[in-house]
Design an enzyme around this catalytic site. Structure first.
Site, PDB file in Angstrom:
ATOM      1  N   CYS A  19       0.840  -1.207   0.000  1.00  0.00           N
ATOM      2  CA  CYS A  19       0.000   0.000   0.000  1.00  0.00           C
ATOM      3  C   CYS A  19       0.872   1.252   0.000  1.00  0.00           C
ATOM      4  O   CYS A  19       1.308   1.713   1.058  1.00  0.00           O
ATOM      5  CB  CYS A  19      -0.940  -0.011   1.199  1.00  0.00           C
ATOM      6  SG  CYS A  19      -1.993   1.451   1.276  1.00  0.00           S
TER       7      CYS A  19
ATOM      8  N   CYS B 215      -0.516   4.229   1.971  1.00  0.00           N
ATOM      9  CA  CYS B 215      -0.373   4.167   3.429  1.00  0.00           C
ATOM     10  C   CYS B 215       1.069   4.446   3.837  1.00  0.00           C
ATOM     11  O   CYS B 215       1.326   5.192   4.780  1.00  0.00           O
ATOM     12  CB  CYS B 215      -0.700   2.778   3.964  1.00  0.00           C
ATOM     13  SG  CYS B 215      -2.223   2.085   3.375  1.00  0.00           S
ATOM     14  N   ASP B 216       2.008   3.795   3.166  1.00  0.00           N
ATOM     15  CA  ASP B 216       3.362   3.719   3.708  1.00  0.00           C
ATOM     16  C   ASP B 216       4.396   4.587   3.008  1.00  0.00           C
ATOM     17  O   ASP B 216       5.551   4.648   3.462  1.00  0.00           O
ATOM     18  CB  ASP B 216       3.836   2.251   3.698  1.00  0.00           C
ATOM     19  CG  ASP B 216       2.944   1.370   4.578  1.00  0.00           C
ATOM     20  OD1 ASP B 216       2.400   1.913   5.549  1.00  0.00           O
ATOM     21  OD2 ASP B 216       2.801   0.184   4.292  1.00  0.00           O
TER      22      ASP B 216
END
Ligand code: NDP
Length: 497
Positions: free
Chosen positions: A197, A200-201
């Site tokens: 992801c 997200c990261d």
């Protein structure tokens, strides 16, 4: 002279040798043929139609508990569109949001192919769709379905939180989840540099060298998203050309930090025990070790259908088998929509369309069983209302390290939700934590945007969002990474009273 000895079965032996005559062979072949035909008929019709033996008896509703006339499993475009139609059609509808509320669009940046809207961020699109479904009366439940029982009707639905629901009709819209490579080191360094992801990261990889695996639209989109943070990005494509659309292939040419490696197979993720440090690849026959600190996988998805009972048929890849020109699965009253039932198009717009069809199919099914809105007026108390009676306590956001340190000094047990904006699992976890904050008032609970307070990220080596960390007497004693169920959070809080 040799005598022929006939046996009762028609076989006869010549002397000591057993002789099998043509009649016997034909009878055996006919018998095998009949058995095979029986098996085919059983699997094609009876097994899938074990449903038709279920009694669709309306009186069962009177004694059932936690009734949900329309249960939608999954909250991506398919689930939300389905819920919009069934709730608008007057049916009490509950959406079980699953482990990625909003689905894959929550991890997408700009969506520019949604008819009627030129450009919008994926998470905004899903937020609007959720609100729209809610305005028609859809209720949302932050939980996961772990099992569906189809031997009796209403169907029994078990949730990760331990709750049991009685569903009159079910729409499975669970989407799909990112595939893994299955190479050495991938699991060991998951959440320690390996991720699926980018949204997200990505901020964990400021100034880092990273690799993105895959040559589809997702991989190219992730590489572009990551280019806002990473210094150098290897885009690793196993074949001689990329599968992504021509538009996307043109677009990445404008990013000098993205280096495309064609004919390159990832072989091993290497690291120092704490963090990824490299990726071994076979680059056109030449073995190379790429020095990287982050590895992002974008190699397609597997349908989330493993939790379903066998009687709901799937193909070899796990994609739901639908009946003719409908969203019907092989069990009456259970429908499939979106990526879990579509191996071909896998587009948000198509998923939403399939959700609409599933919603209409579910309404038809209920009408056929004689289920009308009015019958629920007599059994109001048995209709399931998510979070019925449960209250939440909002988590205050700490915006400075000083505030955090003061909280640790003031309270013996502190639980912190380390989150980041645009992280789907963080969005899903927050209401679960709010319920837990109300249920366990002795714990001081708060949230911290980890990328706003980098000092804490380093101090506690936070490598994944969300991370729920429990501090007792000022010391970090336990942490949970990723989404966790209500029960799991309560266990964490109760482990250290
Ligand atoms: P795709 O299936 O399109 O692409 C998967 C990629 O991963 C391919 O390049 C494939 O290689 C590669 N791959 C698969 N397994 C491995 C492996 N074990 N090792 C190395 N490489 C591997 O999936 P996407 O998620 O990219 O896209 C899914 C759908 O969503 C598509 O229809 C796409 O168009 C759409 N989409 C649209 C977007 C947009 O419009 N903005 C954004 C993102 C997705 P190979 O080609 O050799 O099989």
């Amino acid at each position: 002279m040799k005598r022929n000895n006939f046996s009762r079965s028609g076989r006869f032996s010549r002397g000591k040798h057993l002789y099998i005559g043509p009649k016997t062979i034909i009878s055996a072949l006919v018998a095998i043929g009949l058995m095979l035909a029986g098996f085919v008929v059983y699997t094609r019709y009876f097994r899938s139609a074990s449903l038709t033996r279920v009694q669709f008896d309306l009186s069962a509703i009177k004694t059932a508990k936690n009734i949900v006339p329309v249960l939608v499993v999954g909250s991506g475009p398919a689930g939300l569109a389905a819920a919009m139609y069934t709730a608008r059609g007057g049916m009490h509808t509950v959406v079980v949001e699953g482990s990625q509320p909003g689905g894959q669009l929550m991890g997408t940046s700009w969506v520019e192919n949604w008819p009627g809207m030129k450009k919008m961020l994926g998470p905004d699109l899903m937020k609007n769709a959720r609100e729209q479904a809610q305005e028609f009366g859809t209720l949302f439940l932050s939980d996961r379905v772990v099992e569906i029982g189809t031997n009796t009707w209403p169907y029994t639905v078990s949730l990760a939180s331990g709750k049991e629901l009685s569903a009159l009709t079910i729409i499975v819209a669970t989407g799909s989840e990112p595939k893994r490579l299955g190479i050495p080191g991938e699991q060991e360094y998951w959440a320690k540099g390996v991720s699926a992801c980018a949204t997200c990261d990505a901020p964990f990889f400021k100034g880092a060298d990273i690799a993105v695996i895959g040559g589809g639209d997702s991989a190219l989109e992730e590489a572009m998203q990551l280019s806002a943070y990473a210094q150098h990005i290897y885009l690793i494509v196993r074949g001689p050309k990329m599968r992504a659309s021509q538009t996307m292939q043109e677009r990445i040419k404008a990013y000098p930090q993205i280096e495309v490696l064609l004919q390159t197979k990832p072989e091993e993720v290497v690291g120092n025990g704490v963090q990824v440090t490299g990726l071994r690849v076979d680059n056109n026959g030449e073995k190379r070790l790429l020095g990287i600190q982050g590895l992002f996988l974008a190699i397609g998805h597997t349908p989330n259908s493993a939790f379903l009972p066998k009687v709901i048929q799937r193909d070899a890849d796990g994609v739901l088998v639908l009946e003719g020109n409908s969203q019907k699965t092989t069990v009456l009253g259970i429908y499939g929509a979106g990526d879990v039932a579509d191996a071909r198009y896998r587009q948000a717009g198509v998923a939403a369309g399939a959700g609409v069809r599933a919603g209409l199919d579910a309404l038809d099914f209920l009408a056929m069983q004689g289920v009308q809105k009015s019958i629920f007026s007599n059994i109001e108390g048995s209709l399931f209302i998510p979070d019925g009676g449960q209250q939440r306590k909002a988590l205050p956001e700490l915006t400075s390290v000083k505030e955090f340190d003061q909280l640790l000094q003031q309270k013996r047990i502190v639980c912190i939700d380390f989150f980041s904006e645009m992280c789907p699992a963080c969005v899903q976890l927050l209401p679960v934590l709010e319920l837990a904050a109300f249920a366990r008032e002795h714990v001081a609970m708060a949230k911290i945007n980890i990328f706003a307070l980098n000092e804490l990220r380093t101090r506690f080596n936070i490598t994944k969002v969300p991370t729920v960390a429990l501090f007792v007497d000022g010391r970090l004693v336990e942490r949970l990474q990723g989404f966790a169920s209500y029960q799991k959070i309560l266990e964490l809080l109760d482990n250290h009273r």
